[in-house]
Design a protein around this motif. Structure first.
Motif, mmCIF file in Angstrom:
data_model
loop_
_atom_site.group_PDB
_atom_site.id
_atom_site.type_symbol
_atom_site.label_atom_id
_atom_site.label_comp_id
_atom_site.label_asym_id
_atom_site.label_seq_id
_atom_site.Cartn_x
_atom_site.Cartn_y
_atom_site.Cartn_z
ATOM 1 N N ALA A 5 115.254 71.943 90.764
ATOM 2 C CA ALA A 5 114.203 71.177 91.934
ATOM 3 C C ALA A 5 114.398 69.679 91.550
ATOM 4 O O ALA A 5 114.565 68.809 92.345
ATOM 5 C CB ALA A 5 112.926 71.864 92.295
ATOM 6 N N THR A 6 114.176 69.373 90.292
ATOM 7 C CA THR A 6 114.048 68.150 89.842
ATOM 8 C C THR A 6 115.446 67.401 89.817
ATOM 9 O O THR A 6 115.899 66.246 90.608
ATOM 10 C CB THR A 6 113.697 67.898 88.584
ATOM 11 N N LEU A 7 116.423 68.106 89.656
ATOM 12 C CA LEU A 7 117.977 67.665 89.468
ATOM 13 C C LEU A 7 118.263 67.399 91.064
ATOM 14 O O LEU A 7 119.049 66.256 91.213
ATOM 15 C CB LEU A 7 118.879 68.578 88.918
ATOM 16 N N ALA A 8 117.991 68.162 91.876
ATOM 17 C CA ALA A 8 118.467 68.102 93.248
ATOM 18 C C ALA A 8 117.673 66.982 93.989
ATOM 19 O O ALA A 8 118.295 65.972 94.777
ATOM 20 C CB ALA A 8 117.983 69.327 94.093
ATOM 21 N N ALA A 9 116.650 66.570 93.659
ATOM 22 C CA ALA A 9 115.612 65.327 94.223
ATOM 23 C C ALA A 9 116.391 64.157 93.824
ATOM 24 O O ALA A 9 116.374 63.014 94.726
ATOM 25 C CB ALA A 9 114.189 65.447 93.802
ATOM 26 N N PHE A 10 116.943 63.884 92.633
ATOM 27 C CA PHE A 10 117.579 62.980 92.132
ATOM 28 C C PHE A 10 119.179 62.941 92.059
ATOM 29 O O PHE A 10 119.858 61.884 91.552
ATOM 30 C CB PHE A 10 117.039 62.568 90.474
ATOM 31 N N LEU A 11 119.470 64.057 92.708
ATOM 32 C CA LEU A 11 121.197 63.859 92.811
ATOM 33 C C LEU A 11 121.710 62.705 93.151
ATOM 34 O O LEU A 11 122.872 62.602 92.593
ATOM 35 C CB LEU A 11 121.418 65.128 93.472
ATOM 36 N N PRO A 12 121.207 61.943 94.138
ATOM 37 C CA PRO A 12 122.121 60.706 94.496
ATOM 38 C C PRO A 12 122.453 59.847 93.401
ATOM 39 O O PRO A 12 123.035 58.758 93.389
ATOM 40 C CB PRO A 12 121.095 60.209 95.811
ATOM 41 N N LEU A 13 121.365 59.879 92.233
ATOM 42 C CA LEU A 13 121.453 59.053 91.345
ATOM 43 C C LEU A 13 122.830 58.969 90.522
ATOM 44 O O LEU A 13 123.006 57.959 90.176
ATOM 45 C CB LEU A 13 120.146 59.273 90.229
ATOM 46 N N LEU A 14 123.555 60.156 90.411
ATOM 47 C CA LEU A 14 124.604 59.913 89.770
ATOM 48 C C LEU A 14 125.826 59.265 90.375
ATOM 49 O O LEU A 14 127.084 58.954 89.828
ATOM 50 C CB LEU A 14 125.152 61.323 89.712
ATOM 51 N N ASP A 15 125.636 58.778 91.639
ATOM 52 C CA ASP A 15 126.478 57.958 92.438
ATOM 53 C C ASP A 15 126.178 56.545 92.487
ATOM 54 O O ASP A 15 126.780 55.480 92.947
ATOM 55 C CB ASP A 15 126.632 58.632 93.915
ATOM 56 N N ASN A 16 125.067 56.219 91.843
ATOM 57 C CA ASN A 16 124.578 54.964 91.912
ATOM 58 C C ASN A 16 125.001 54.077 90.918
ATOM 59 O O ASN A 16 125.844 54.257 90.028
ATOM 60 C CB ASN A 16 122.871 54.791 91.693
ATOM 61 N N GLY A 17 125.190 52.760 91.130
ATOM 62 C CA GLY A 17 125.561 51.704 90.186
ATOM 63 C C GLY A 17 124.342 51.036 89.400
ATOM 64 O O GLY A 17 123.163 51.347 89.758
ATOM 65 N N PHE A 18 124.791 49.802 89.000
ATOM 66 C CA PHE A 18 123.755 48.952 88.500
ATOM 67 C C PHE A 18 123.142 48.084 89.441
ATOM 68 O O PHE A 18 123.797 47.903 90.262
ATOM 69 C CB PHE A 18 124.342 48.294 87.243
ATOM 70 N N VAL A 19 122.095 47.327 89.107
ATOM 71 C CA VAL A 19 121.295 46.534 90.138
ATOM 72 C C VAL A 19 121.361 45.236 89.406
ATOM 73 O O VAL A 19 121.085 45.217 88.394
ATOM 74 C CB VAL A 19 120.293 46.987 91.013
ATOM 75 N N ASN A 20 121.084 44.174 90.025
ATOM 76 C CA ASN A 20 120.961 42.707 89.596
ATOM 77 C C ASN A 20 119.402 42.574 89.508
ATOM 78 O O ASN A 20 118.928 41.497 89.816
ATOM 79 C CB ASN A 20 121.604 41.650 90.509
ATOM 80 N N GLY A 67 130.851 53.417 76.868
ATOM 81 C CA GLY A 67 130.997 51.930 77.499
ATOM 82 C C GLY A 67 129.985 51.668 78.465
ATOM 83 O O GLY A 67 128.942 52.455 78.649
ATOM 84 N N VAL A 68 129.950 50.587 79.225
ATOM 85 C CA VAL A 68 128.904 50.167 80.026
ATOM 86 C C VAL A 68 129.317 50.774 81.477
ATOM 87 O O VAL A 68 129.628 50.237 82.395
ATOM 88 C CB VAL A 68 129.025 48.600 80.069
ATOM 89 N N ASN A 69 129.000 52.149 81.491
ATOM 90 C CA ASN A 69 129.355 52.891 82.819
ATOM 91 C C ASN A 69 127.890 53.422 83.285
ATOM 92 O O ASN A 69 127.138 53.889 82.736
ATOM 93 C CB ASN A 69 130.067 54.237 82.224
ATOM 94 N N PRO A 70 127.841 52.980 84.660
ATOM 95 C CA PRO A 70 126.558 53.364 85.329
ATOM 96 C C PRO A 70 126.093 54.597 85.254
ATOM 97 O O PRO A 70 124.825 55.227 85.016
ATOM 98 C CB PRO A 70 126.712 52.815 86.612
ATOM 99 N N LEU A 71 127.122 55.691 85.208
ATOM 100 C CA LEU A 71 126.822 57.022 85.474
ATOM 101 C C LEU A 71 126.449 57.570 84.083
ATOM 102 O O LEU A 71 125.382 58.441 84.160
ATOM 103 C CB LEU A 71 128.449 57.946 85.625
ATOM 104 N N ALA A 72 126.922 57.165 82.899
ATOM 105 C CA ALA A 72 126.478 57.350 81.574
ATOM 106 C C ALA A 72 124.766 56.947 81.530
ATOM 107 O O ALA A 72 124.130 57.774 81.073
ATOM 108 C CB ALA A 72 127.023 56.665 80.365
#
Length: 615
Positions: A5-20, A67-72
């Protein structure tokens, strides 16, 4: 099921990038994370205004591997949150067991507490913002500290007690080396001694045999001294790292107002997590707000009185309320730093107390209502509703534009949002929108120098590009605004005068050049351009041949008569004063000089100008 349930709620996170929003300083632009000597650097740096060596090392490990990978980085945050969710379940199961719940009821309460903690929208900032990972890592070790302390309380063998106490103390030190998030934690351990452990006072309500020996109040406090010493050391180091706002900037009254209202604000967001802005900035002009201060103090006092009144009937309530206030106290606003008044990340640790209380409340309400499966329905409902809100809110952190657009839409007076959105739009090439957001920021804070500098640079760049494209009227608007911000920029003054002259606004062009020349009387380019406009202006009210001639002669003398453009302007000035012969002679000389320099186009242009002197 809980982790799914936790993973499903935050699933969009894996497509997110960095923010300024700090990411560019802490992560993407931090070369030290992959540099030799990162181990020693991590323990001496106060970068970002915090002491968090173990978090720097964790980030360094991620950088070395991926590396500096947002997914990681996002995966590391999500993994840490999943670990914390599991630890909250274990902690809740242990504490509810001490409070008298058993079997399935105990597991339901633990699951409810863990799901409320895991998928509540107030966790989004910490999990979805890569730079907030230190809060996650710190809580992991803080939960380990609590579980180790509980084992210490349960243990009867002296060797075992010493080992568990040492493990708890070491885990607490690691938590504070990850991020100083729980200075008041030693007092929370005292609260646990009262309820549900019942080691001191009358915290236990059941007659079951104790799993540990009772202690006196004084002994309980003395026992926490090592934890307090670690906390004091961490607080000292953190205070040397943070840049706290001075009293002249944020007065005592403003601080008291924030401190009195912050616990209630966070409690309200916990109960009704809708319409949340990702960032809540400090007031533009902080001042004492007497009504919120009085209401906040009254509400805090009232809630505390209610909790105290119910201490016999439901001791979990005062225990959770006390722990919540103690853990929240350092970030309530008495020692403000940074740009935000409140932030959801500040509740990542204190929120544990409210989550545990929610889990216990769900099973207690089911018991009082005598409705079977009510707790299951409540848990499923909370998981769906809170999880959906978290999923939606996580998407706002997809990138800088999405994040700050959401914040600015919710609060158009949020200067942090408008400024950072302008930067993001600029970097995305959306210049026109960026200029609008910079202007919005300056309308909120007229002395916002970073916004002013950025806006001036953008308008200069756009004005020059419009001039090159022949769109002189639009160019003049941008260049005028840029020159107002940078009156000593000679290139801007000359560019604006040129644009104005091209659309027959020569009077304005002359005014611009005269003002700049008054500030820089020895600048030959300004004097030359002013002479040119005065000599060739089609409007007789603007044309001033005598002044043009004086300026052109002075520039010729200072440049040694070797610049064909200056000589061309001098010829025009002679013509403007009716001196045709000197005008033709100087023009011929200028054309010949241009040919010597190899500039045949300029020579041809000067010849065309000279033809006008024949008439």
């Amino acid at each position: 099921m809980l982790l799914a349930a936790t993973l499903a709620a935050f699933l969009p996170l894996l497509d997110n990038g960095f923010v300024n929003w700090d990411d560019q300083y802490a992560l993407t632009g931090n070369d030290r994370l992959a540099a030799p000597g990162v181990l020693s650097w991590a323990f001496i740096t106060t970068l970002m205004g915090h002491y968090q060596p173990l978090s720097w090392l964790a980030w360094s490990g991620v950088t070395s591997l991926f590396g500096v990978n947002p997914l990681a980085f996002h995966a590391a945050s999500l993994l840490g949150h999943l670990v914390n969710t599991a630890l909250v379940y274990l902690l809740s199961a242990r504490l509810t067991g001490s409070s008298g719940l058993e079997g399935g009821t105990r597991r339901i309460a633990a699951f409810a507490a863990a799901i409320v903690f895991a998928v509540h929208p107030m966790r989004v900032e910490v999990v979805a913002w890569a730079s907030a990972f230190p809060y996650i890592l710190s809580l992991t070790w803080l939960l380990a500290t609590t579980l180790a302390y509980l084992r210490y309380c349960d243990s009867r063998a002296p060797a075992g007690r010493r080992a568990w106490f040492g493990l708890a103390l070491g885990s607490y030190a690691i938590a504070l080396l990850s991020r100083v998030t729980a200075i008041g934690f030693p007092l929370v351990l005292v609260v646990l001694d009262v309820y549900p452990l019942g080691r001191v006072g009358a915290g236990r309500r059941d007659d079951r045999p104790r799993r540990h020996d009772g202690v006196r109040w004084l002994d309980s406090f003395v026992e926490k001294v090592p934890f307090a010493l670690v906390a004091l050391a961490a607080a000292f180091v953190e205070s040397r790292s943070r840049e706290m706002a001075p009293l002249e900037e944020i007065g005592i009254g403003s601080r008291l107002t924030m401190a009195a209202t912050a616990p209630l604000v966070y409690l309200g967001r916990t109960l009704l997590p809708v319409g949340r802005s990702p960032v809540d900035p400090l007031p533009i002009a902080p001042h004492t707000e007497w009504a919120p201060l009085a209401l906040g103090l009254a509400a805090l006092g009232g809630l505390t009185f209610v909790c105290w009144t119910l201490r016999q009937k439901w001791p979990a309530l005062p225990a959770a309320w006390t722990a919540y206030l103690v853990l929240l106290a350092p970030v309530m606003g008495l020692t403000p730093s940074g740009q935000t008044a409140t932030a959801d990340r500040y509740t990542y640790v204190p929120g544990i107390a409210l989550s545990l209380l929610a889990g216990a409340a769900i099973v207690r309400i089911e018991s009082l209502a005598r409705l079977r499966r009510l707790s299951v329905v409540a848990i499923v409902g909370l998981a769906v509703v809170l999880g959906a809100a978290t999923w939606r809110q996580t998407r706002w952190w997809h990138d800088s534009i999405a994040l700050w657009t959401r914040a600015a839409d919710l609060d158009p007076r949020n200067d942090i949002a408008t400024f950072n959105l302008a930067i993001a739009l600029d970097e995305a090439g959306r210049k026109k929108e960026a200029i609008g957001r910079y202007e919005q920021t300056l309308a909120l804070i007229p002395d916002h120098e970073p916004a002013r500098r950025a806006l001036t640079s953008m308008r200069t760049e756009r004005g020059l590009a419009l001039t090159k494209g022949g769109r002189f009227a639009e160019a003049a608007t941008d260049l005028r605004a840029a020159l107002d911000a940078r009156p000593d920029d000679l290139a801007l003054a000359n560019a604006l005068a040129f644009a104005l002259a091209q659309i027959d606004r020569t009077g304005e062009a002359v005014a611009v050049l005269k003002q700049s020349l008054a500030r820089h009387p020895d600048n030959d380019e300004l004097a030359h351009n002013l002479a040119r406009v005065l000599a060739t202006a089609p409007d007789s009210a603007v044309r001033d041949g005598a002044l043009a001639l004086r300026l052109a002669l002075a520039v010729r003398d200072r440049t040694g008569g070797r610049d064909p453009r200056v000589l061309d302007t001098l010829a025009a000035a002679y013509a403007a004063t009716g001196q045709r012969e000197p005008a033709r002679r100087i023009a011929t000389e200028a054309a010949a000089l241009a040919r010597q320099h190899g500039d045949l186009d300029l020579a041809a242009e000067i010849v065309r100008h000279a033809l006008g002197y024949e008439r």
